[in-house]
Design an enzyme around this catalytic site. Structure first.
Site, PDB file in Angstrom:
ATOM      1  CG  HIS A 125      -2.308   0.556   0.841  1.00  0.00           C
ATOM      2  ND1 HIS A 125      -2.821   1.697   1.386  1.00  0.00           N
ATOM      3  CD2 HIS A 125      -3.221   0.137  -0.055  1.00  0.00           C
ATOM      4  CE1 HIS A 125      -4.010   1.946   0.859  1.00  0.00           C
ATOM      5  NE2 HIS A 125      -4.277   1.009  -0.021  1.00  0.00           N
ATOM      6  CG  HIS A 171      -0.653   1.209   9.984  1.00  0.00           C
ATOM      7  ND1 HIS A 171      -1.287   0.906   8.807  1.00  0.00           N
ATOM      8  CD2 HIS A 171       0.699   1.152   9.690  1.00  0.00           C
ATOM      9  CE1 HIS A 171      -0.390   0.679   7.846  1.00  0.00           C
ATOM     10  NE2 HIS A 171       0.824   0.820   8.367  1.00  0.00           N
ATOM     11  CE  LYS A 190      -9.751   9.513  14.369  1.00  0.00           C
ATOM     12  NZ  LYS A 190      -8.365   9.883  14.583  1.00  0.00           N
ATOM     13  CB  ILE A 191     -15.808   4.178  14.542  1.00  0.00           C
ATOM     14  CG1 ILE A 191     -16.611   5.230  15.307  1.00  0.00           C
ATOM     15  CG2 ILE A 191     -16.473   2.818  14.411  1.00  0.00           C
ATOM     16  CD1 ILE A 191     -17.845   4.850  15.982  1.00  0.00           C
ATOM     17  N   GLY A 208     -11.540   0.789  11.877  1.00  0.00           N
ATOM     18  CA  GLY A 208     -11.954   0.118  10.638  1.00  0.00           C
ATOM     19  C   GLY A 208     -12.650   1.059   9.673  1.00  0.00           C
ATOM     20  CG  PHE A 209     -15.756   2.908   9.792  1.00  0.00           C
ATOM     21  CD1 PHE A 209     -16.655   2.871   8.737  1.00  0.00           C
ATOM     22  CD2 PHE A 209     -15.883   1.983  10.816  1.00  0.00           C
ATOM     23  CE1 PHE A 209     -17.668   1.922   8.706  1.00  0.00           C
ATOM     24  CE2 PHE A 209     -16.891   1.029  10.794  1.00  0.00           C
ATOM     25  CZ  PHE A 209     -17.793   1.002   9.737  1.00  0.00           C
ATOM     26  CG  HIS A 251      -7.390   4.981   3.715  1.00  0.00           C
ATOM     27  ND1 HIS A 251      -6.424   5.590   2.937  1.00  0.00           N
ATOM     28  CD2 HIS A 251      -6.917   3.748   4.038  1.00  0.00           C
ATOM     29  CE1 HIS A 251      -5.422   4.744   2.793  1.00  0.00           C
ATOM     30  NE2 HIS A 251      -5.681   3.626   3.442  1.00  0.00           N
ATOM     31  NE  ARG A 285      -6.757  -1.804   1.146  1.00  0.00           N
ATOM     32  CZ  ARG A 285      -5.887  -1.239   1.961  1.00  0.00           C
ATOM     33  NH1 ARG A 285      -4.720  -1.828   2.178  1.00  0.00           N
ATOM     34  NH2 ARG A 285      -6.152  -0.096   2.565  1.00  0.00           N
ATOM     35  CG  ASP A 331      -7.500  -2.906   9.172  1.00  0.00           C
ATOM     36  OD1 ASP A 331      -6.956  -3.916   8.699  1.00  0.00           O
ATOM     37  OD2 ASP A 331      -6.869  -1.921   9.591  1.00  0.00           O
ATOM     38  NE  ARG A 361       0.949  -3.725   3.382  1.00  0.00           N
ATOM     39  CZ  ARG A 361       0.115  -2.743   3.678  1.00  0.00           C
ATOM     40  NH1 ARG A 361       0.574  -1.682   4.319  1.00  0.00           N
ATOM     41  NH2 ARG A 361      -1.159  -2.792   3.328  1.00  0.00           N
ATOM     42  NE  ARG A 363      18.267  15.542   9.590  1.00  0.00           N
ATOM     43  CZ  ARG A 363      17.708  16.580  10.182  1.00  0.00           C
ATOM     44  NH1 ARG A 363      16.589  17.124   9.714  1.00  0.00           N
ATOM     45  NH2 ARG A 363      18.267  17.102  11.262  1.00  0.00           N
TER      46      ARG A 363
END
Ligand SMILES: CC(=O)SCCNC(=O)CCNC(=O)[C@H](O)C(C)(C)COP(=O)(O)OP(=O)(O)OC[C@H]1O[C@@H](n2cnc3c(N)ncnc32)[C@H](O)[C@@H]1OP(=O)(O)O
Ligand SMILES: O=C([O-])CC(=O)C(=O)O
Length: 374
Positions: free
Chosen positions: A186, A221, A254-255, A257-258, A260, A269, A311, A336, A355
């Site tokens: 990804h 993540h 935060k929920i 799996g939702f 991006h 996906r 996810d 991954r 850097r």
């Protein structure tokens, strides 16, 4: 695809380098690996073909695939010293910490001495990760010292066999394969970027992957598939899901799996893994987990225009296959690894140490006062 509105924080929208491996949010369904649409790969390829593609830039022909699979097959077992280390890790440990230690310790036993060994190091990790995860899990949770080899032809089937002790059904093996394909690569996501930063110092493959595992562990993540499962199993029905989620949004939670960082209206996906979740629900007979997940998806879109990422439907999919929730994110690692290792190789092929600079927002220049006067 619609461009997502971007703000400066989190390096969002800024190019941090070039890659020939992947596009996100650009063409086709919105995700391509080396020019191939992920939907095409999930329909017409296997995970081993995708791993080969990412490491070599081209899909293998039948002969090359057979050789590659035979090579991976021969690398599945773990050295005894690694098994002894895994036996020392307690049941309560975070499974991603187990993966991190497993990777790092293997790097002590079988170091990548030279970049000419990079493919071997990547393939060794690819073949060994299912056993690292399952050997620790079965020993710490069931007191079993499992055989880390199996005669299952695919890595996905091998993982399911080590976990359950039984040969998986053709459907379960295929679902695992598709899942591994979807998670493989990804672009410059946080864990891959970690791997590339590490690679840019000319460090070794095991260090790059160990750092990436630590980054993937977080709930923003890779850890989101596990967190989504913990949430949906608390909901009693689709109506209860909607009610409880409304409360969560009100409390500004935060929920998982939702949403991006790059996609704005959907994650390509999701439609693929959601379809497999539906098939597994039908096979299972009890569709409640799938129905609850669909209610969550509807609710989040209607109330916040937030969509399921890769996810969310992985949670019900893995659950229907009897996979313990704590192994969800380690499976992501098994997949991954291919993207991480491919990016490490790409970074090395045209390297300059990564850097960036920072905008200073601290105190104006000042003098050290003698300690008695502070
Ligand atoms: C395979 C993967 O790694 S996919 C990502 C897995 N992670 C998750 O599922 C964790 C939940 N999701 C999130 O935390 C975020 O959507 C991320 C980390 C994926 C992306 O973060 P960002 O790029 O900062 O999101 P974005 O800019 O779209 O956020 C916009 C707003 O929506 C909110 N929002 C985004 N996602 C969610 C969510 N899942 N639940 C509730 N609110 C959310 C943000 O809080 C933000 O509001 P704010 O500006 O008032 O703070
Ligand atoms: O790209 C991202 O930021 C996160 C993601 O979906 C992934 O790593 O698969």
């Amino acid at each position: 695809m619609t461009e997502k509105k971007l703000s400066g924080a989190g390096l969002r929208g800024q190019s941090a380098g070039e890659t020939a491996l992947c596009t996100v949010g650009k063409s086709g369904s919105g995700l391509t690996y080396c020019g191939y649409d992920v939907a095409d790969l999930a329909e017409n390829a296997t995970f081993e073909e995708v791993a080969y593609l990412l490491f070599n830039g081209e899909l293998p022909n039948a002969k090359a695939l057979a050789t590659y699979k035979a090579d991976l097959f021969a690398m599945r077992d773990l050295p005894q010293a690694l098994k002894e280390v895994l036996k020392l890790i307690p049941k309560e440990a975070h499974p991603m910490d187990v993966m991190r230690t497993g990777c790092s310790f293997l790097g002590n036993l079988e170091p990548e001495n030279d970049f000419s060994e990079q493919n071997n190091a990547a393939n060794r990790l690819l073949a060994a990760f299912p056993a690292i995860m399952c050997y620790w899990y079965k020993f710490s949770h069931e007191g079993l010292e499992i055989d880390c080899t199996s005669d299952e032809a695919s890595l996905g089937g091998h993982f399911l066999r080590l976990l359950s002790g039984k040969s998986p059904s053709a459907q379960h093996e295929r679902v695992m394969d598709v899942s591994l394909i979807l998670y493989a690569e990804h672009e410059f996501n946080a864990s891959t970027f970690t791997a590339r930063v590490c690679a840019s110092t000319l460090s070794d493959m095991y260090s790059c992957v160990t750092g990436a595992i630590g980054t993937l562990r977080g709930p923003l993540h890779g850890g989101a598939n596990e967190a989504a499962m913990d949430m949906i199993e608390k909901f009693k029905s689709p109506a209860d899901a909607k009610e409880q989620m409304a409360g969560m949004l009100e409390r500004k939670e935060k929920i998982m799996g939702f949403g991006h960082a790059v996609y704005s209206t959907s994650d390509p996906r999701n439609v693929i893994i959601k379809a497999w979740s539906e098939k597994l629900a039908a096979e299972n007979g009890d569709t409640s987990l799938y129905d609850i997940s669909v209610a969550c998806e509807e609710f989040m879109w209607d109330s916040k225009k937030l969509f399921c990422n890769a996810d969310f439907f992985h949670a019900s999919t893995y659950n229907y296959m009897g996979i313990p929730t704590k192994l969800f994110t380690p499976i992501f690692v098994c997949s991954r690894l291919t993207g991480w290792a491919a990016h490490v190789m790409e970074q090395r092929s045209n390297n300059r140490i990564i850097r960036p600079s920072a905008d200073y927002i601290g105190a104006e220049p000042r003098k050290v006062q003698p300690i008695a006067q502070r």
